[in-house]
Scaffold this motif. Structure first.
Motif, PDB file in Angstrom:
ATOM      1  N   LYS A 684     135.858  20.820  20.293  1.00 29.89           N
ATOM      2  CA  LYS A 684     135.913  21.731  21.440  1.00 29.89           C
ATOM      3  C   LYS A 684     136.985  21.308  22.440  1.00 29.89           C
ATOM      4  CE  LYS A 684     131.135  23.231  20.940  1.00 29.89           C
ATOM      5  NZ  LYS A 684     129.785  23.308  21.511  1.00 29.89           N
ATOM      6  N   GLU A 686     139.791  19.961  21.642  1.00 28.35           N
ATOM      7  CA  GLU A 686     141.060  20.395  21.058  1.00 28.35           C
ATOM      8  C   GLU A 686     141.255  21.900  21.218  1.00 28.35           C
ATOM      9  OE1 GLU A 686     140.991  18.994  17.071  1.00 28.35           O
ATOM     10  OE2 GLU A 686     141.514  16.918  17.621  1.00 28.35           O
ATOM     11  N   GLU A 687     140.175  22.656  21.105  1.00 27.51           N
ATOM     12  CA  GLU A 687     140.263  24.114  21.303  1.00 27.51           C
ATOM     13  C   GLU A 687     140.719  24.450  22.715  1.00 27.51           C
ATOM     14  OE1 GLU A 687     136.635  26.040  20.366  1.00 27.51           O
ATOM     15  OE2 GLU A 687     136.603  25.376  18.269  1.00 27.51           O
ATOM     16  N   GLU A 688     140.188  23.699  23.696  1.00 19.93           N
ATOM     17  CA  GLU A 688     140.516  23.961  25.103  1.00 19.93           C
ATOM     18  C   GLU A 688     141.770  23.217  25.552  1.00 19.93           C
ATOM     19  OE1 GLU A 688     138.989  26.059  27.056  1.00 19.93           O
ATOM     20  OE2 GLU A 688     137.436  26.606  25.599  1.00 19.93           O
TER      21      GLU A 688
END
Length: 705
Positions: A684, A686-688
């Motif tokens: 998460k 890395e997603e943000e």
């Protein structure tokens, strides 16, 4: 100086060979260049031999010397490269060890028992991957869960193990002991814990017959000592000193002997082999200088030394000492016009030829340095005072031996162990004669063990004698400032000290002022290095989040002062603090921290508690330690701006809570979080596109200001 140096040819050979071993160990990619150089040297050598006797004697002398040194260097390099198993294409390092489903292995040492496991060094012969057996091999440390079956495992057993393998990891914290490199020099690159019922013995007696017989003999003799020495601590000392079995020495006993500077008597090595040599030499004194008898003396002495090495399990330290004394005995028997330094160098050359990685063994380094120190400094110190009374003379001789050995080994002791035993000269007056008595009386006990009544009395006397020695050693440990702790020097500084010692030794021998000047210059470089390092420490402002396994540990430093935040369980675990945290504290010059005396409650608290969160402002930086779940009624109108957010103990359960409470420039997940939580939030982050750091994966987090 030149004439004196010419007498020590073997020392030069060993020095260049050692340089080759170091280069081959740390720069193996140079192997093709070294092979090419070796070929060229061989060609030039034979060319020089062809031209021998022509008009260039000086040129030829220099040429042959250069050839000899390059050959020794190349030999050391290639020997280290070829004996490093990891360069083999079928080595375990060439596969993904985590995908191993099972492996076939042979136990190749006697094993070590702990509270929960039986640990063995194993030779893996093949592995099961993708339901196929493949011929990948290598050595590993395997720890079998302790039960009635694992208790029966022994050297030479061949097992089928249903388990994966784990490659050893490099150190995760600043200046932490490099266990991976330490085992790597023993060709061990993997380890694994194996639960009960996950292994099956498929055959026995697959090991070396000599090593197997040595281990069985040692175990038989251990049983004899167990039956006749009843006091636990006395038995532990007797077995460590006589048979080299140190597993039963408790931490208090080890620390007391280490603090007194007497730990060397508990590790079977040069001192113990020297005692055997002295005993046999005394018994065969009349044969020693006899024209024909000296060969008989040499054969008996060497045979007894290697028999002792055999009953102690043929450990590397005993083999090293036996080899060293064997060369000395042979040189004396042959009446060769040589000197003790060349003889010692020759023994080192042979040992390193068989196992080049002995060069990196602390025991190897300390053994040879101690003997060199004793050989050079002891006679000169001893000649300073003369005593008519024989007892005082013997005490002075032992004191000179202690001082000489310390002069030669102290820099390494400071580099590796960071302490100095203040009363070493007093403790050695006790433990060296005591070691002579205990070793010889223990061997006498083993010889007369068939006579039960006599063996019981001898065991009784040994037990009580060791109790008295332990009392004296503990008494020295209780003296004020018995050990100077917290000393830190780096590798280059230890070299400066040795250069100073070397040139002061030459100055004493040659009486030339230039050598004294080099000594002073070396000490100046040492002082400059220490001052520069301390100046940098004084200027440094750093935060460290350590990797301590299941616990959290945060250090905030400002020069030589620090605040160390750890959980309660870690604060009580002195061994973990010493292993993971203490080394970096030593290097930073934090004088008020020691694992044995650490009391977190007396520190000036810099974190403030708010609804289960820990807040701190340090150097105008906002730091939050989220170490427990936030109370459910806790709400904020908008996220808090912070510079650093440290998350511990799986305190973060829902990613939405992080976004709700904080807007952090940097997020650190320490090792006290579970693997599942770390992987979940890592995805998460890395997603943000958040800036994050995972301590278990990347090692300790260091934040400098």
């Amino acid at each position: 100086m030149q004439q004196a140096w010419n007498r020590y040819a073997f020392i030069r050979f060993v020095l260049f060979m050692s340089l080759g071993i170091v280069t081959g160990s740390f720069f193996p990619n140079m192997v093709e260049i070294i092979i090419l150089i070796f070929g060229i040297i061989t060609f030039l050598y034979f060319s020089a031999q062809f031209l021998k006797g022509y008009q260039f004697p000086t040129f030829q002398s220099v040429t042959f010397a250069v050839f000899a040194f390059l050959i020794c260097f190349s030999f050391g390099f290639l020997n280290a490269y070829w004996k490093s198993e990891k360069h083999d294409e079928t080595h375990l390092l060439n596969i993904n060890a985590s995908k191993v489903e099972a492996f076939e292995a042979t136990l190749i040492n006697a094993g070590k028992e702990t509270a929960k496991t039986h640990g063995f060094k194993v030779e893996i012969e093949q592995v099961l991957m993708d339901k196929k057996w493949k011929n990948y091999s290598g050595k590993a440390m395997v720890y079998f869960q302790k039960d009635s079956l694992s208790k029966e495992l022994k050297y030479g057993d061949q097992l089928l193990v249903k388990s994966r393998l784990t490659e050893l990891e490099p150190p995760k914290n600043p200046l932490e002991f490099n266990y991976k490199r330490f085992l790597g020099f023993d060709q061990v690159y993997h380890q694994q814990y194996v639960p009960s019922r996950k292994w099956l013995k498929i055959s026995e007696e697959n090991g070396d017959l000599i090593i197997s017989a040595s281990i069985k003999t040692g175990q038989y003799l251990e049983d004899i000592m167990n039956e006749n020495i009843l006091n636990e601590r006395s038995l532990a000392i007797a077995k460590a000193l006589t048979l080299g079995i140190k597993d039963e020495l408790d931490n208090e006993l080890r620390n007391a002997y280490a603090s007194a500077g007497a730990m060397h008597v508990l590790a079977v090595s040069g001192l113990h082999v020297g005692i055997i040599f002295l005993l046999i030499s005394t018994l065969l004194k009349k044969w020693r200088n006899h024209k024909r008898g000296r060969y008989f003396f040499a054969i008996i002495n060497i045979s007894v030394l290697w028999t002792y090495a055999f009953i102690t399990g043929l450990s590397p330290s005993v083999q090293r000492a036996a080899m060293m004394f064997s060369f000395i005995i042979l040189a004396q028997a042959m009446k060769r016009q040589t000197n003790i330094y060349n003889t010692l160098a020759a023994s080192a050359f042979v040992l390193l030829s068989f196992n080049p990685f002995l060069l990196f063994s602390v025991g190897f380094q300390l053994s040879y340095l101690a003997v060199l120190g004793i050989v050079f400094f002891q006679p000169k110190l001893y000649s300073l005072l003369q005593f008519k009374f024989i007892l005082w003379d013997k005490l002075w001789a032992i004191t000179c031996v202690s001082i000489a050995a310390q002069l030669a080994t102290a820099p390494l002791g400071l580099l590796y162990f960071h302490q100095f035993p203040t009363y070493f000269f007093l403790s050695n007056l006790v433990v060296i004669p005591a070691a002579f008595v205990i070793l010889n009386s223990s061997l006498f006990l083993l010889i007369i063990s068939f006579w039960e009544w006599a063996a019981e009395w001898v065991g009784f006397l040994i037990g009580h004698f060791i109790q008295v020695i332990n009392y004296l050693v503990f008494s020295l440990d209780y003296l004020p400032n018995s050990t100077i702790e917290g000393i830190f020097i780096n590798t280059s500084e230890s070299w400066f000290i040795y250069i100073a010692i070397f040139f002061i030794a030459i100055f004493i021998s040659e009486k030339k002022l230039n050598y004294l000047k080099v000594t002073v210059f070396s000490l100046f470089l040492l002082s400059s290095s220490i001052c520069w390092r301390q100046y940098q420490n004084f200027q440094e402002k750093k935060l460290i989040v350590y990797d301590t396994g299941e616990h959290h540990a945060i250090s905030i430093r400002n020069g030589f002062s620090q605040y160390l935040k750890v959980d309660e369980e870690l604060a009580l675990d002195k061994n973990k603090l010493r292993f993971h945290v203490y080394p970096s504290q030593l290097e930073a010059g934090i004088a008020d921290f020691h694992p044995d005396r650490f009391e977190p409650e007396i520190q000036n608290e810099i974190f403030r508690d708010f609804k289960g969160l820990k807040f701190a402002i340090w150097e105008n930086k906002r730091i939050v330690h989220w170490h427990q779940e936030i109370k459910k009624d806790f709400t904020l109108q908008k996220p808090i701006e912070v510079d650093l957010l440290i998350i511990s103990n799986n305190a973060l359960q829902k990613y939405e809570k992080l976004l709700e409470f904080f807007n952090s420039k940097k997020i650190v997940l320490d090792a006290s979080n579970s693997y599942y939580n770390i992987q979940n939030f890592k995805a998460k982050f890395e997603e943000e596109n958040l800036d994050y750091y995972i301590v278990p994966e990347e090692g300790a987090f260091e934040w400098k200001l």
